[in-house]
Structures are given as C-alpha cells and as structure tokens.
Design a protein around this motif. Sequence first.
Motif, PDB file in Angstrom:
ATOM      1  N   GLN A 156      22.277  19.679 -19.459  1.00 51.60           N
ATOM      2  CA  GLN A 156      22.254  18.412 -18.732  1.00 51.60           C
ATOM      3  C   GLN A 156      21.029  17.592 -19.124  1.00 51.60           C
ATOM      4  O   GLN A 156      20.041  18.115 -19.599  1.00 51.60           O
ATOM      5  N   THR A 157      21.143  16.312 -18.909  1.00 48.26           N
ATOM      6  CA  THR A 157      19.985  15.438 -19.058  1.00 48.26           C
ATOM      7  C   THR A 157      19.602  14.990 -17.660  1.00 48.26           C
ATOM      8  O   THR A 157      20.113  13.998 -17.147  1.00 48.26           O
ATOM      9  N   ILE A 158      18.752  15.764 -17.039  1.00 49.33           N
ATOM     10  CA  ILE A 158      18.330  15.483 -15.676  1.00 49.33           C
ATOM     11  C   ILE A 158      16.849  15.102 -15.713  1.00 49.33           C
ATOM     12  O   ILE A 158      16.019  15.846 -16.215  1.00 49.33           O
ATOM     13  N   LEU A 159      16.562  13.922 -15.190  1.00 46.64           N
ATOM     14  CA  LEU A 159      15.190  13.445 -15.141  1.00 46.64           C
ATOM     15  C   LEU A 159      14.807  13.183 -13.696  1.00 46.64           C
ATOM     16  O   LEU A 159      15.622  12.737 -12.894  1.00 46.64           O
ATOM     17  N   SER A 160      13.566  13.451 -13.380  1.00 47.11           N
ATOM     18  CA  SER A 160      13.020  13.113 -12.071  1.00 47.11           C
ATOM     19  C   SER A 160      11.760  12.298 -12.303  1.00 47.11           C
ATOM     20  O   SER A 160      10.947  12.627 -13.169  1.00 47.11           O
ATOM     21  N   ALA A 161      11.619  11.227 -11.544  1.00 51.95           N
ATOM     22  CA  ALA A 161      10.437  10.374 -11.679  1.00 51.95           C
ATOM     23  C   ALA A 161       9.577  10.512 -10.426  1.00 51.95           C
ATOM     24  O   ALA A 161      10.093  10.716  -9.319  1.00 51.95           O
ATOM     25  N   VAL A 211       7.443  11.425 -15.426  1.00 52.51           N
ATOM     26  CA  VAL A 211       8.849  11.816 -15.474  1.00 52.51           C
ATOM     27  C   VAL A 211       8.910  13.277 -15.882  1.00 52.51           C
ATOM     28  O   VAL A 211       8.195  13.714 -16.783  1.00 52.51           O
ATOM     29  N   ILE A 212       9.775  14.045 -15.217  1.00 49.77           N
ATOM     30  CA  ILE A 212       9.980  15.446 -15.559  1.00 49.77           C
ATOM     31  C   ILE A 212      11.376  15.587 -16.147  1.00 49.77           C
ATOM     32  O   ILE A 212      12.357  15.178 -15.533  1.00 49.77           O
ATOM     33  N   GLU A 213      11.464  16.131 -17.368  1.00 52.67           N
ATOM     34  CA  GLU A 213      12.752  16.417 -17.991  1.00 52.67           C
ATOM     35  C   GLU A 213      13.080  17.871 -17.680  1.00 52.67           C
ATOM     36  O   GLU A 213      12.426  18.791 -18.157  1.00 52.67           O
ATOM     37  N   ARG A 239       9.501  19.498 -19.522  1.00 52.08           N
ATOM     38  CA  ARG A 239       8.387  18.686 -20.009  1.00 52.08           C
ATOM     39  C   ARG A 239       8.018  17.640 -18.974  1.00 52.08           C
ATOM     40  O   ARG A 239       8.881  17.056 -18.337  1.00 52.08           O
ATOM     41  N   VAL A 240       6.727  17.399 -18.832  1.00 50.99           N
ATOM     42  CA  VAL A 240       6.227  16.349 -17.953  1.00 50.99           C
ATOM     43  C   VAL A 240       5.684  15.249 -18.853  1.00 50.99           C
ATOM     44  O   VAL A 240       4.824  15.483 -19.696  1.00 50.99           O
ATOM     45  N   LEU A 241       6.226  14.051 -18.680  1.00 49.99           N
ATOM     46  CA  LEU A 241       5.797  12.910 -19.479  1.00 49.99           C
ATOM     47  C   LEU A 241       5.038  11.938 -18.574  1.00 49.99           C
ATOM     48  O   LEU A 241       5.590  11.459 -17.585  1.00 49.99           O
ATOM     49  N   ILE A 242       3.792  11.653 -18.902  1.00 47.29           N
ATOM     50  CA  ILE A 242       3.013  10.671 -18.162  1.00 47.29           C
ATOM     51  C   ILE A 242       3.300   9.321 -18.815  1.00 47.29           C
ATOM     52  O   ILE A 242       2.910   9.073 -19.953  1.00 47.29           O
TER      53      ILE A 242
END
Length: 71
Positions: free
Chosen positions: A28-33, A51-53, A58-61
Amino acid sequence: MWNILKDHSIDPAPERQRTTRATFLRSQTILSADFFETETLTGATLYVLAVIEHATRRVLILDTTAHPTAA
C-alpha cells in the motif's frame, strides 16, 4: 448466493491466500502527515511538517519554520 452463481455458470472465486500485516503495508501507499512544534537547545520554538510513509517506515521532514503564519 451459491445457487445464483451456479445458475449463471459462474465459478466461485479461488481461495485467496492470507497476507501478513507487513506484506499488506508494503503493498500500500499509506502516508500520514503531522504538524508539530519542538524546542531547540537555545529555547527557540520551531514548527515542523513531517510525513511518514508506512510501507518503508521512512519519516520525511518537509519543512521547518519559526513563523508558520508569516508570508
């Protein structure tokens, strides 16, 4: 239901294999912001958009600012 499918010559769906939670999340492509604030060692407050993938964990700032309402 079985009789309706049989009357219309439709075979039942094949037995589906069970997947683990890890396999499901990777497919899945699940993202949380999240938008949160943090304090630096000098006491300044910074606001962070992250954002967390979930598939890769991975956590993207995406951005950090001291003034979120400034132009």
